[in-house]
Write an enzyme that holds these catalytic residues in place. Structure first.
Site, PDB file in Angstrom:
ATOM      1  N   LYS A 204      36.227  38.915  39.851  1.00 27.15           N
ATOM      2  CA  LYS A 204      35.171  37.951  40.143  1.00 27.15           C
ATOM      3  C   LYS A 204      35.837  36.617  40.446  1.00 27.15           C
ATOM      4  O   LYS A 204      36.454  35.996  39.572  1.00 27.15           O
ATOM      5  CB  LYS A 204      34.204  37.811  38.969  1.00 27.15           C
ATOM      6  N   LYS A 256      33.529  40.835  43.361  1.00 28.92           N
ATOM      7  CA  LYS A 256      32.499  39.839  43.636  1.00 28.92           C
ATOM      8  C   LYS A 256      33.160  38.520  44.001  1.00 28.92           C
ATOM      9  O   LYS A 256      34.042  38.076  43.251  1.00 28.92           O
ATOM     10  CB  LYS A 256      31.617  39.662  42.386  1.00 28.92           C
TER      11      LYS A 256
END
Length: 330
Positions: A204, A256
């Site tokens: 992320k 992400k």
């Protein structure tokens, strides 16, 4: 065409592009409704859905409209729904206690959706403190105002338990704390929730594309999350995070954002034998919607092209705010 060098072209790839039926038959990658997961926001204390200005078409749901959205997603063939809770501002505090309150908005929403759709939709929950803290960070702060990794892990263990008690199928730890997957897995197992899966937010990144999401969850964040989210300059680091998450018991892993990190997604997909997710985040959504609203791109084609690109890079699952709409088109 005949030349002194022979007859060219000798091979004609265009033969396989001649008709829509031909192109469909030889397509190497297809997006299926079952590949899609719908992120959804539910806000405490509202009587009507609240539009998110930076994400046209996306709203902060009431409990009732969330249930309706879940049913619509299920009927369209969407695989799952990822729930984010937005508490009243007065309930935010330094420890994010609304996130571990069994009657907090996220836990209530999990119970609502589970009662509405049962096992017909994979119910997922964001396991993070940022929506519930008055400082907006994903963890507990120490005396110097830094995110305290290990103190945060204790809070994540509590969150995992209450979300599992509420009936969630999958928890999604998104805080990027070191050791979070192992602690959460142990907490679930020790409280009789061995069947609850963990979707690790493995890579992320500290991205500029989260902006609209901050509005969606009513974020109180001042500053940034660069001390715990991954540096966009780093690729090998994501594979280190991947190895740690798998060793700690992750059932699925995620990259992400999606589109700016397709290279990372491909590396992760090549390296693992567990399902791989990618999150097409708020800024990606907003860019397409804004460009389409200005007449600069074909909206429907752009949506499908982005989803296909994510699938082609190796994602088994795609979290996208277009999940229900795209599933209906597919």
């Amino acid at each position: 065409m005949s030349t002194s060098y022979g007859t060219f072209p000798g091979s004609r790839p265009r033969r396989l592009r001649t008709t829509p039926a031909m192109r469909r038959m030889v397509a190497e990658h297809r997006v299926h409704p079952a590949d899609l997961i719908l992120p959804a926001f539910v806000r405490e204390g509202i009587g009507e859905p609240v539009p998110i200005s930076a994400m046209p078409g996306v709203v902060q749901h009431t409990r009732d409209t969330l249930k309706k959205a879940a049913v619509e997603a299920m009927e369209a063939g969407v695989a799952g729904i990822m729930l984010f809770g937005v508490p009243e501002d007065a309930k935010k505090d330094a420890l994010g206690t609304a996130g571990t309150d069994p009657d907090g908005i996220l836990q209530v929403a999990i119970r609502d959706v589970r009662a509405e759709v049962g096992d017909g939709l994979v119910i997922m929950s964001d396991l993070c403190l940022d929506e519930f803290t008055d400082h907006g960070h994903c963890g507990v702060l120490d005396e110097q105002g830094r995110v305290d990794n290990d103190a945060t892990l204790e809070r994540y263990a509590e969150m995992a338990q209450v979300q599992a008690d509420a009936g969630v199928h999958v928890v999604g730890p998104s805080g990027m704390m070191d050791g979070q997957i192992g602690v959460i897995r142990d907490a679930l197992d020790q409280t009789g929730h061995e069947d609850v899966a963990v979707l690790a937010y493995t890579a992320k990144y500290a991205s500029a594309f989260y902006g609209p999401f901050r509005e969606a969850v009513g974020s109180s964040l001042q500053g940034d999350r660069k001390t715990y989210q991954q540096d966009p300059a780093n690729a090998r680091e994501s594979l280190r995070e991947l190895a740690l998450d798998l060793a700690e018991g992750a059932d699925m892993v995620m990259v992400k954002p999606a589109l700016p990190y397709l290279d990372i997604l491909a590396k992760v997909a090549d390296a693992v034998d567990v399902p791989v997710a990618a999150y097409q985040i708020s800024g990606e959504y907003a860019m397409v919607e804004a460009a389409a609203a200005n007449g600069w791109i074909d909206r429907d084609r752009a949506i499908m092209e982005t989803l296909t690109g994510i699938k082609r890079a190796g994602a088994n699952m795609i979290l996208t705010y277009w999940a229900t709409e795209a599933a209906r088109q597919l």
